[in-house]
Design an enzyme around this catalytic site. Sequence first.
Site, PDB file in Angstrom:
ATOM      1  N   HIS A   3       0.856  -1.189   0.000  1.00  0.00           N
ATOM      2  CA  HIS A   3       0.000   0.000   0.000  1.00  0.00           C
ATOM      3  C   HIS A   3       0.892   1.240   0.000  1.00  0.00           C
ATOM      4  O   HIS A   3       2.100   1.131   0.216  1.00  0.00           O
ATOM      5  CB  HIS A   3      -0.911   0.022   1.235  1.00  0.00           C
ATOM      6  CG  HIS A   3      -0.129   0.150   2.502  1.00  0.00           C
ATOM      7  ND1 HIS A   3       0.439  -0.947   3.143  1.00  0.00           N
ATOM      8  CD2 HIS A   3       0.222   1.236   3.234  1.00  0.00           C
ATOM      9  CE1 HIS A   3       1.103  -0.529   4.208  1.00  0.00           C
ATOM     10  NE2 HIS A   3       0.987   0.796   4.291  1.00  0.00           N
ATOM     11  N   HIS A  21       5.589   5.921  -0.953  1.00  0.00           N
ATOM     12  CA  HIS A  21       6.340   4.720  -1.316  1.00  0.00           C
ATOM     13  C   HIS A  21       5.515   3.481  -0.996  1.00  0.00           C
ATOM     14  O   HIS A  21       4.529   3.562  -0.279  1.00  0.00           O
ATOM     15  CB  HIS A  21       7.661   4.667  -0.539  1.00  0.00           C
ATOM     16  CG  HIS A  21       7.446   4.515   0.935  1.00  0.00           C
ATOM     17  ND1 HIS A  21       7.128   5.586   1.754  1.00  0.00           N
ATOM     18  CD2 HIS A  21       7.455   3.417   1.740  1.00  0.00           C
ATOM     19  CE1 HIS A  21       6.973   5.156   2.991  1.00  0.00           C
ATOM     20  NE2 HIS A  21       7.158   3.838   3.011  1.00  0.00           N
TER      21      HIS A  21
END
Length: 179
Positions: free
Chosen positions: A37, A121
């Site tokens: 995620h 990220h």
Amino acid sequence: MPRLFTGLEIPVDAAFSLSLKRGGLTGARWIDPENYHITLRFIGDVDNGMADEIADNLDYLSQSLRFPVRLTHLGTFGGDKPRALYAGVEPSEALTRLQAAHERMLQRSGMPAEGRKFVPHVTLARLRGTSAADVARFIAEAGRFEPISFPVPRFVLYSSRDSVGGGPYVVEQSYPLPA
């Protein structure tokens, strides 16, 4: 007491592509692809009343339009003592605006400001006892990072159990973004 954070889901095909980077790095604890995620805002442990308030207030942020995300490179957090390997997200005004809206909403709800700079990220592995040289070698040997793009149709409120990290994460509520 739930531990919460908001984020963007990684589609199955993009997660599969990222999972091909797994393996061959000493000291890496690889994240399961279903737990990939992009965190928008870590919230932390809150009581059920605050969790309900946050979930309700997130509805107001779903007015943002859909936008694409592009993963462009491998990187690490931790400098000389790397602690995480990640796939980096190309900067995007839409993503930055959405994250800033989450930050403002959470502060209005009484949460303290996030002390860290937002660096979007996807964490691929948690590192322990891995040298910076080992990580540099791994990234060099991984070859060219073929960018991975996907649309963002919604953001979600995740919960996680108190653990060392890496999941499992549960989608508590989703917030569709208009096309």
